[in-house]
Design a protein around this motif. Sequence first.
Motif, PDB file in Angstrom:
ATOM      1  N   ARG A 522       0.766  -1.252   0.057  1.00 39.96           N
ATOM      2  CA  ARG A 522       0.000   0.000  -0.036  1.00 39.96           C
ATOM      3  C   ARG A 522       0.833   1.269  -0.024  1.00 39.96           C
ATOM      4  O   ARG A 522       0.438   2.135  -0.447  1.00 39.96           O
ATOM      5  CB  ARG A 522      -0.810   0.245   1.159  1.00 39.96           C
ATOM      6  CG  ARG A 522      -1.929  -0.893   1.259  1.00 39.96           C
ATOM      7  CD  ARG A 522      -3.015  -1.095   0.040  1.00 39.96           C
ATOM      8  NE  ARG A 522      -2.168  -1.903  -0.813  1.00 39.96           N
ATOM      9  CZ  ARG A 522      -2.022  -1.735  -2.177  1.00 39.96           C
ATOM     10  NH1 ARG A 522      -2.605  -0.435  -2.758  1.00 39.96           N
ATOM     11  NH2 ARG A 522      -1.677  -2.273  -3.168  1.00 39.96           N
ATOM     12  N   HIS A 523       1.992   1.232   0.625  1.00 39.39           N
ATOM     13  CA  HIS A 523       2.868   2.351   0.583  1.00 39.39           C
ATOM     14  C   HIS A 523       3.866   2.334  -0.536  1.00 39.39           C
ATOM     15  O   HIS A 523       3.885   3.448  -0.996  1.00 39.39           O
ATOM     16  CB  HIS A 523       3.729   2.367   1.786  1.00 39.39           C
ATOM     17  CG  HIS A 523       2.825   2.198   3.449  1.00 39.39           C
ATOM     18  ND1 HIS A 523       3.343   1.827   4.643  1.00 39.39           N
ATOM     19  CD2 HIS A 523       1.473   2.511   3.450  1.00 39.39           C
ATOM     20  CE1 HIS A 523       2.456   1.907   5.392  1.00 39.39           C
ATOM     21  NE2 HIS A 523       1.283   2.258   4.649  1.00 39.39           N
ATOM     22  N   TRP A 524       4.448   1.437  -0.937  1.00 38.89           N
ATOM     23  CA  TRP A 524       5.318   1.447  -2.080  1.00 38.89           C
ATOM     24  C   TRP A 524       4.650   1.641  -3.448  1.00 38.89           C
ATOM     25  O   TRP A 524       5.343   2.618  -4.002  1.00 38.89           O
ATOM     26  CB  TRP A 524       5.810  -0.053  -2.268  1.00 38.89           C
ATOM     27  CG  TRP A 524       7.024   0.026  -3.143  1.00 38.89           C
ATOM     28  CD1 TRP A 524       8.223  -0.272  -2.844  1.00 38.89           C
ATOM     29  CD2 TRP A 524       6.957  -0.517  -4.655  1.00 38.89           C
ATOM     30  NE1 TRP A 524       9.213  -0.189  -4.199  1.00 38.89           N
ATOM     31  CE2 TRP A 524       8.278  -0.450  -4.962  1.00 38.89           C
ATOM     32  CE3 TRP A 524       5.869  -0.780  -5.474  1.00 38.89           C
ATOM     33  CZ2 TRP A 524       8.413  -0.878  -6.403  1.00 38.89           C
ATOM     34  CZ3 TRP A 524       6.141  -1.137  -6.902  1.00 38.89           C
ATOM     35  CH2 TRP A 524       7.579  -1.098  -7.248  1.00 38.89           C
ATOM     36  N   THR A 525       3.663   1.510  -3.662  1.00 32.37           N
ATOM     37  CA  THR A 525       2.733   1.680  -4.897  1.00 32.37           C
ATOM     38  C   THR A 525       2.394   3.127  -4.958  1.00 32.37           C
ATOM     39  O   THR A 525       2.368   3.685  -6.291  1.00 32.37           O
ATOM     40  CB  THR A 525       1.806   0.833  -5.116  1.00 32.37           C
ATOM     41  OG1 THR A 525       0.749   0.792  -4.172  1.00 32.37           O
ATOM     42  CG2 THR A 525       1.973  -0.678  -5.446  1.00 32.37           C
ATOM     43  N   ARG A 526       2.168   3.629  -3.617  1.00 29.78           N
ATOM     44  CA  ARG A 526       1.572   4.989  -3.754  1.00 29.78           C
ATOM     45  C   ARG A 526       2.598   6.057  -4.065  1.00 29.78           C
ATOM     46  O   ARG A 526       2.474   7.098  -4.752  1.00 29.78           O
ATOM     47  CB  ARG A 526       1.162   5.587  -2.525  1.00 29.78           C
ATOM     48  CG  ARG A 526      -0.477   5.208  -2.144  1.00 29.78           C
ATOM     49  CD  ARG A 526      -1.403   5.777  -3.155  1.00 29.78           C
ATOM     50  NE  ARG A 526      -2.530   5.964  -2.628  1.00 29.78           N
ATOM     51  CZ  ARG A 526      -3.775   4.966  -3.252  1.00 29.78           C
ATOM     52  NH1 ARG A 526      -3.505   4.067  -4.113  1.00 29.78           N
ATOM     53  NH2 ARG A 526      -4.888   5.126  -2.608  1.00 29.78           N
ATOM     54  N   VAL A 527       3.977   5.676  -3.881  1.00 31.07           N
ATOM     55  CA  VAL A 527       5.078   6.504  -4.279  1.00 31.07           C
ATOM     56  C   VAL A 527       5.667   6.052  -5.818  1.00 31.07           C
ATOM     57  O   VAL A 527       5.507   6.951  -6.790  1.00 31.07           O
ATOM     58  CB  VAL A 527       6.205   6.452  -3.371  1.00 31.07           C
ATOM     59  CG1 VAL A 527       7.428   7.122  -3.912  1.00 31.07           C
ATOM     60  CG2 VAL A 527       5.821   7.104  -1.984  1.00 31.07           C
ATOM     61  N   TRP A 528       6.099   4.730  -5.776  1.00 25.63           N
ATOM     62  CA  TRP A 528       6.722   4.364  -6.887  1.00 25.63           C
ATOM     63  C   TRP A 528       5.935   4.282  -8.353  1.00 25.63           C
ATOM     64  O   TRP A 528       6.459   4.831  -9.675  1.00 25.63           O
ATOM     65  CB  TRP A 528       7.628   3.202  -6.877  1.00 25.63           C
ATOM     66  CG  TRP A 528       8.708   3.370  -5.758  1.00 25.63           C
ATOM     67  CD1 TRP A 528       8.795   2.834  -4.609  1.00 25.63           C
ATOM     68  CD2 TRP A 528       9.723   4.332  -6.026  1.00 25.63           C
ATOM     69  NE1 TRP A 528       9.922   3.285  -3.863  1.00 25.63           N
ATOM     70  CE2 TRP A 528      10.597   4.218  -4.694  1.00 25.63           C
ATOM     71  CE3 TRP A 528      10.186   5.218  -6.867  1.00 25.63           C
ATOM     72  CZ2 TRP A 528      11.449   4.755  -4.430  1.00 25.63           C
ATOM     73  CZ3 TRP A 528      11.398   5.873  -6.551  1.00 25.63           C
ATOM     74  CH2 TRP A 528      12.086   5.804  -5.471  1.00 25.63           C
ATOM     75  N   THR A 529       4.868   3.642  -8.402  1.00 23.35           N
ATOM     76  CA  THR A 529       3.736   3.265  -9.250  1.00 23.35           C
ATOM     77  C   THR A 529       2.920   4.613  -9.658  1.00 23.35           C
ATOM     78  O   THR A 529       2.346   4.568 -10.858  1.00 23.35           O
ATOM     79  CB  THR A 529       3.286   1.974  -9.495  1.00 23.35           C
ATOM     80  OG1 THR A 529       2.310   1.872  -8.381  1.00 23.35           O
ATOM     81  CG2 THR A 529       4.173   1.092  -9.558  1.00 23.35           C
ATOM     82  N   GLN A 530       2.338   5.219  -8.572  1.00 24.29           N
ATOM     83  CA  GLN A 530       1.472   6.188  -8.615  1.00 24.29           C
ATOM     84  C   GLN A 530       1.830   7.409  -8.561  1.00 24.29           C
ATOM     85  O   GLN A 530       0.972   8.272  -9.052  1.00 24.29           O
ATOM     86  CB  GLN A 530       0.625   5.633  -7.789  1.00 24.29           C
ATOM     87  CG  GLN A 530      -0.651   4.487  -8.079  1.00 24.29           C
ATOM     88  CD  GLN A 530      -1.009   3.904  -6.862  1.00 24.29           C
ATOM     89  OE1 GLN A 530      -1.360   4.255  -5.940  1.00 24.29           O
ATOM     90  NE2 GLN A 530      -1.310   2.437  -7.019  1.00 24.29           N
ATOM     91  N   SER A 531       2.668   7.861  -7.766  1.00 26.78           N
ATOM     92  CA  SER A 531       3.422   9.216  -7.893  1.00 26.78           C
ATOM     93  C   SER A 531       4.475   9.509  -8.733  1.00 26.78           C
ATOM     94  O   SER A 531       4.524  10.605  -9.453  1.00 26.78           O
ATOM     95  CB  SER A 531       3.787   9.377  -6.368  1.00 26.78           C
ATOM     96  OG  SER A 531       2.787   9.704  -5.605  1.00 26.78           O
ATOM     97  N   LEU A 532       5.318   8.481  -8.994  1.00 23.27           N
ATOM     98  CA  LEU A 532       6.809   8.511 -10.062  1.00 23.27           C
ATOM     99  C   LEU A 532       6.460   7.804 -11.057  1.00 23.27           C
ATOM    100  O   LEU A 532       6.993   7.779 -12.170  1.00 23.27           O
ATOM    101  CB  LEU A 532       7.946   8.326  -9.226  1.00 23.27           C
ATOM    102  CG  LEU A 532       8.348   9.268  -8.392  1.00 23.27           C
ATOM    103  CD1 LEU A 532       9.476   8.725  -7.477  1.00 23.27           C
ATOM    104  CD2 LEU A 532       8.936  10.632  -8.904  1.00 23.27           C
ATOM    105  N   THR A 533       4.981   7.163 -11.178  1.00 19.96           N
ATOM    106  CA  THR A 533       4.340   6.450 -12.302  1.00 19.96           C
ATOM    107  C   THR A 533       5.607   5.461 -13.084  1.00 19.96           C
ATOM    108  O   THR A 533       5.294   5.397 -14.214  1.00 19.96           O
ATOM    109  CB  THR A 533       3.926   7.644 -13.236  1.00 19.96           C
ATOM    110  OG1 THR A 533       5.046   8.384 -13.785  1.00 19.96           O
ATOM    111  CG2 THR A 533       2.938   8.315 -12.711  1.00 19.96           C
ATOM    112  N   PHE A 534       6.459   4.790 -12.211  1.00 22.31           N
ATOM    113  CA  PHE A 534       6.921   3.733 -13.032  1.00 22.31           C
ATOM    114  C   PHE A 534       6.030   2.723 -13.390  1.00 22.31           C
ATOM    115  O   PHE A 534       5.177   2.363 -12.747  1.00 22.31           O
ATOM    116  CB  PHE A 534       7.951   2.905 -12.203  1.00 22.31           C
ATOM    117  CG  PHE A 534       9.149   3.586 -11.915  1.00 22.31           C
ATOM    118  CD1 PHE A 534      10.265   3.477 -12.970  1.00 22.31           C
ATOM    119  CD2 PHE A 534       9.574   4.512 -10.991  1.00 22.31           C
ATOM    120  CE1 PHE A 534      11.323   4.179 -12.880  1.00 22.31           C
ATOM    121  CE2 PHE A 534      10.465   5.083 -10.700  1.00 22.31           C
ATOM    122  CZ  PHE A 534      11.754   5.075 -11.577  1.00 22.31           C
TER     123      PHE A 534
END
Length: 689
Positions: A522-534
């Motif tokens: 829940r924390h990892w994806t909010r940054v890497w795939t949804q905020s920095l959009t990898f």
Amino acid sequence: MSSGYMGKIAYVNLTTREVKFVDTEPYEQWIGGHGMASALFWDYCEDKTIEPFDPKNLIVIAANPFSGTIVPTAAARVEITGIGSFAEPEWYTRSSMGGRIGPGMKRAGFDAFMVTGRSETPVWINVIDGKVTIEDATDLMELDAWDTQIEIQKRVAGVDVGEWYDIEKTDFGGSTMQRPAVMAIAPISQEPRLGRVGGIVHDASHIAAQTGFAAVWGSKNLKAVSFTGAQSFTVADPNALMNLRREVYEKSVYKVDHPDNIPYDGHFMTHIFNLPTRGLGLSNFSYIPMRPEACEGCNGACRAMYPDGIGNESFCIIFNWGKGSIEPEETGRHNAHLLNRWGINGFEIDTTSYLYSLYKRGIAGPGKQIDSGDLDWSTYGTHEFAKQVLTKMVNRDGDIGALADGVARAAKAWGTWDEDQRTGLLVHPQWGYYEHYAPQVESEWGYGSVFGERDINEHYFNFQVYWMPKSTMTLLEKPPLQTAKELAETLSYSTGLDPMSFDYSENSTYSDARLDMVVWSRHWTRVWTQSLTFCDWSWCGIHANYNDPYGDYRWDMDSYMCKFYKAVTGKDITRESALELGHKIFTLDKAIWTLQGRHRDQEVFSDYVYDRPNPEDALYPMFIDGKWGYHSGKGRTLDREKFEDFKTRFYVREGWDPATGWPMRSTLEEMDLGNVADALETAGRLGAE
């Protein structure tokens, strides 16, 4: 202003025709994408309890520092947030889109774009080099999503696609061959239809469709938004960025001079990263010549373009929508073509099959409980049948037209939902979304969806724990690329989680190790795939790099992502600080849902998840009787009491009141969100300490 940012955010109120600009710098702490969008929504949506079609609903489109760079798979995507119309209940939600929108927005001068209000007449928004104008769209309203984009591109550029044109001389100006990056909706999403199953479409098949944002645009009388410009931004360390991209390329992309080093994993070979011209998910179409197509800045090319243009850029499950036994491949390709042009969510994959099951039961048909009118049931499984159903959806024609709001809402309107979700004839486990993977087995996917607001659609582990064994052992009847133990250890290496987090045995479903995994995700994806959009699909195999042509499947992905962030922005980020920020973003989202009426009692699955044994015989890594191996989760159900206990423990870990699921003041203040705690307390929805 830091490197990687344009420094400006646009705010457009369609009711007042006000256009104003907001400084990006105060929002840089949220990085971009989802984090920035949630912070902007909190600040600029005055009443967060409104319904999606209320003019005051705010839609945010947010790029990030990587947009417009060459960071692999992260250079093109944007995150879109607002109060969506698809899910039940209608929460604050998210979607994403690739293609050219992120770079287009930044070339036009903006890090994010906000739209609120409602125009009395149809409009589209034209953004050129920092200038925002609201244009008349009356003559565009009957055009589909593709033709709308083409017409707007001609109006903006003044030339045919592929020719040089001058950008309006504002502060920057210049000449370009870049097509304007346009997002558009189709008639199904416009007034008076407002079909919740509609999506916002960009280029051929980049579509934000799982949230009903297109109908929100329709309620605002907004047909499209176009971005064009020639502006630029600084990158902190261009040489480091180039070198990092090259490293990733060497580790993850097909090598023409080493063709023998392609893994025999059928799933990956079929749909993305290794074979040129094979970039189309879950279908091969080997009988059709094609060329690969990539999002801007991507080091892969997971989509395809066809000589006849039918199904261009389509991907994954969309090729299976409405597909039957008659000419199955071509049926799927032609169905995908209509879904794209007409802007319809292809992941509502059971639309035609569920409808046909109702016909076979005598519930649907001419003059039946669900009156199908002139629908020709003898053509079921063909493109013609799919076109008939889609036409009725677009026109909201009779009872079948209820499908314009999605299968779950249609079933409720027809009176079939209660029974069919209980038996599992309808597999929509949470919030009205179709089942992606079995929540009884792939529980981190199910838990993530029910603790969030939609089907998470996050494949960070799914590629390895579901598709690798399925592709090799089930489809190819060959040994897996890694043993179950090796896979668990590889995923542990890349995430920092205990190997037992990747034990998919029934005993592990409610374990502390699985709790660690759910919290992490829940924390990892909010940054890497949804905020920095990898990109969730193609970022180097996600956590086990099965595309490495030299067989080194271990992948320190977080390390690479942190280095990319440093190269672009000049700022440091670590695995730990990223997870802390992800927790903060997720908690802010939870506060918004709480204001909207969210309570722990609503975070439950449909009855079939608890009562109907899982029918799928897929293989997962499991630790059983002291040994790792690949085993099936067939026959499994979720235990209600054990899930409720797991939910309580999850809330405690997040710093939320376990009795209600509401964030507590101590948690919010520790995150420097005291103003959010104040708002929850005023609303009587602050979690008890």
